[in-house]
Write a protein that holds these residues in place. Structure first.
Motif, PDB file in Angstrom:
ATOM      1  N   ARG A  83       0.862  -1.186   0.000  1.00 49.07           N
ATOM      2  CA  ARG A  83       0.000   0.000   0.000  1.00 49.07           C
ATOM      3  C   ARG A  83       0.897   1.234   0.000  1.00 49.07           C
ATOM      4  O   ARG A  83       1.788   1.362   0.823  1.00 49.07           O
ATOM      5  N   PHE A  84       0.652   2.139  -0.946  1.00 47.70           N
ATOM      6  CA  PHE A  84       1.438   3.361  -1.049  1.00 47.70           C
ATOM      7  C   PHE A  84       0.550   4.541  -0.701  1.00 47.70           C
ATOM      8  O   PHE A  84      -0.548   4.691  -1.242  1.00 47.70           O
ATOM      9  N   ASP A  85       1.013   5.384   0.213  1.00 49.42           N
ATOM     10  CA  ASP A  85       0.208   6.519   0.684  1.00 49.42           C
ATOM     11  C   ASP A  85       0.640   7.854   0.073  1.00 49.42           C
ATOM     12  O   ASP A  85       0.171   8.909   0.480  1.00 49.42           O
ATOM     13  N   GLY A  86       1.528   7.787  -0.917  1.00 47.23           N
ATOM     14  CA  GLY A  86       2.039   9.006  -1.525  1.00 47.23           C
ATOM     15  C   GLY A  86       3.438   9.341  -1.070  1.00 47.23           C
ATOM     16  O   GLY A  86       4.130  10.131  -1.701  1.00 47.23           O
ATOM     17  N   ARG A  87       3.851   8.726   0.046  1.00 50.21           N
ATOM     18  CA  ARG A  87       5.197   8.949   0.580  1.00 50.21           C
ATOM     19  C   ARG A  87       5.951   7.659   0.842  1.00 50.21           C
ATOM     20  O   ARG A  87       7.146   7.583   0.643  1.00 50.21           O
ATOM     21  N   GLU A  88       5.243   6.655   1.362  1.00 46.83           N
ATOM     22  CA  GLU A  88       5.927   5.413   1.721  1.00 46.83           C
ATOM     23  C   GLU A  88       5.024   4.205   1.516  1.00 46.83           C
ATOM     24  O   GLU A  88       3.813   4.330   1.389  1.00 46.83           O
ATOM     25  N   PHE A  89       5.660   3.036   1.499  1.00 47.24           N
ATOM     26  CA  PHE A  89       4.958   1.773   1.327  1.00 47.24           C
ATOM     27  C   PHE A  89       4.726   1.104   2.676  1.00 47.24           C
ATOM     28  O   PHE A  89       5.565   1.188   3.574  1.00 47.24           O
ATOM     29  N   LYS A  90       3.603   0.422   2.781  1.00 46.30           N
ATOM     30  CA  LYS A  90       3.373  -0.521   3.870  1.00 46.30           C
ATOM     31  C   LYS A  90       3.114  -1.857   3.185  1.00 46.30           C
ATOM     32  O   LYS A  90       2.277  -1.944   2.278  1.00 46.30           O
ATOM     33  N   ASN A  91       3.843  -2.886   3.587  1.00 57.65           N
ATOM     34  CA  ASN A  91       3.753  -4.185   2.934  1.00 57.65           C
ATOM     35  C   ASN A  91       3.017  -5.190   3.800  1.00 57.65           C
ATOM     36  O   ASN A  91       3.174  -5.223   5.021  1.00 57.65           O
ATOM     37  N   PHE A  92       2.217  -5.997   3.138  1.00 56.36           N
ATOM     38  CA  PHE A  92       1.427  -7.036   3.788  1.00 56.36           C
ATOM     39  C   PHE A  92       1.830  -8.369   3.171  1.00 56.36           C
ATOM     40  O   PHE A  92       1.812  -8.528   1.952  1.00 56.36           O
ATOM     41  N   ARG A  93       2.205  -9.316   4.034  1.00 53.86           N
ATOM     42  CA  ARG A  93       2.614 -10.640   3.581  1.00 53.86           C
ATOM     43  C   ARG A  93       1.965 -11.697   4.467  1.00 53.86           C
ATOM     44  O   ARG A  93       1.619 -11.444   5.616  1.00 53.86           O
ATOM     45  N   ASN A  94       1.872 -12.900   3.937  1.00 59.25           N
ATOM     46  CA  ASN A  94       1.358 -14.029   4.695  1.00 59.25           C
ATOM     47  C   ASN A  94       2.409 -14.489   5.699  1.00 59.25           C
ATOM     48  O   ASN A  94       3.595 -14.535   5.406  1.00 59.25           O
ATOM     49  N   ASP A  95       1.937 -14.794   6.885  1.00 55.89           N
ATOM     50  CA  ASP A  95       2.774 -15.408   7.927  1.00 55.89           C
ATOM     51  C   ASP A  95       2.018 -16.640   8.390  1.00 55.89           C
ATOM     52  O   ASP A  95       0.925 -16.526   8.962  1.00 55.89           O
ATOM     53  N   LEU A  96       2.559 -17.810   8.127  1.00 56.49           N
ATOM     54  CA  LEU A  96       1.875 -19.066   8.451  1.00 56.49           C
ATOM     55  C   LEU A  96       1.535 -19.189   9.932  1.00 56.49           C
ATOM     56  O   LEU A  96       0.619 -19.921  10.304  1.00 56.49           O
ATOM     57  N   HIS A  97       2.244 -18.466  10.783  1.00 58.71           N
ATOM     58  CA  HIS A  97       2.038 -18.554  12.227  1.00 58.71           C
ATOM     59  C   HIS A  97       1.116 -17.453  12.758  1.00 58.71           C
ATOM     60  O   HIS A  97       0.930 -17.350  13.974  1.00 58.71           O
ATOM     61  N   ASP A  98       0.553 -16.651  11.857  1.00 61.70           N
ATOM     62  CA  ASP A  98      -0.316 -15.536  12.268  1.00 61.70           C
ATOM     63  C   ASP A  98      -1.558 -15.525  11.389  1.00 61.70           C
ATOM     64  O   ASP A  98      -1.504 -15.139  10.218  1.00 61.70           O
ATOM     65  N   SER A  99      -2.674 -15.940  11.937  1.00 58.79           N
ATOM     66  CA  SER A  99      -3.916 -16.062  11.161  1.00 58.79           C
ATOM     67  C   SER A  99      -4.524 -14.714  10.770  1.00 58.79           C
ATOM     68  O   SER A  99      -5.468 -14.670   9.986  1.00 58.79           O
ATOM     69  N   THR A 100      -3.983 -13.606  11.274  1.00 56.49           N
ATOM     70  CA  THR A 100      -4.531 -12.288  10.931  1.00 56.49           C
ATOM     71  C   THR A 100      -3.857 -11.678   9.700  1.00 56.49           C
ATOM     72  O   THR A 100      -4.231 -10.590   9.279  1.00 56.49           O
ATOM     73  N   THR A 101      -2.863 -12.378   9.115  1.00 60.16           N
ATOM     74  CA  THR A 101      -2.183 -11.854   7.931  1.00 60.16           C
ATOM     75  C   THR A 101      -2.948 -12.252   6.669  1.00 60.16           C
ATOM     76  O   THR A 101      -3.886 -13.055   6.719  1.00 60.16           O
ATOM     77  N   ILE A 102      -2.533 -11.697   5.523  1.00 57.63           N
ATOM     78  CA  ILE A 102      -3.198 -12.039   4.270  1.00 57.63           C
ATOM     79  C   ILE A 102      -3.027 -13.527   3.965  1.00 57.63           C
ATOM     80  O   ILE A 102      -2.108 -14.170   4.467  1.00 57.63           O
ATOM     81  N   ALA A 103      -3.932 -14.072   3.163  1.00 54.61           N
ATOM     82  CA  ALA A 103      -3.990 -15.519   2.933  1.00 54.61           C
ATOM     83  C   ALA A 103      -2.818 -16.075   2.129  1.00 54.61           C
ATOM     84  O   ALA A 103      -2.434 -17.218   2.300  1.00 54.61           O
ATOM     85  N   ARG A 104      -2.284 -15.272   1.224  1.00 56.47           N
ATOM     86  CA  ARG A 104      -1.174 -15.757   0.390  1.00 56.47           C
ATOM     87  C   ARG A 104      -0.304 -14.582  -0.027  1.00 56.47           C
ATOM     88  O   ARG A 104      -0.709 -13.438   0.069  1.00 56.47           O
ATOM     89  N   ASN A 105       0.877 -14.870  -0.529  1.00 57.48           N
ATOM     90  CA  ASN A 105       1.792 -13.815  -0.951  1.00 57.48           C
ATOM     91  C   ASN A 105       1.712 -13.479  -2.428  1.00 57.48           C
ATOM     92  O   ASN A 105       2.071 -12.386  -2.832  1.00 57.48           O
TER      93      ASN A 105
END
Length: 59
Positions: free
Chosen positions: A33-55
């Motif tokens: 996600r880019f807000d106009g200044r910086e990126f925030k990245n979202f990746r799957n973490d197999l040990h954390d069910s609150t992360t995105i489903a896949r990379n």
């Protein structure tokens, strides 16, 4: 704007802009996600069910 600036991966599969102005970039290594200044990245973490489903992201 690229990996050196914080994008999660250089191969982009798709992108869109939401109503709040964020640019969402789907890559082969997560969602960025880019807000106009910086990126925030979202990746799957197999040990954390609150992360995105896949990379590998495609809209």
């Amino acid at each position: 704007m690229g990996v050196e600036d914080g994008l999660s991966q250089s191969f982009i599969t798709d992108f869109t802009q939401d109503k709040d102005g964020f640019i969402w970039i789907a890559t082969l290594d997560g969602l960025s996600r880019f807000d106009g200044r910086e990126f925030k990245n979202f990746r799957n973490d197999l040990h954390d069910s609150t992360t995105i489903a896949r990379n590998v992201i495609q809209f």
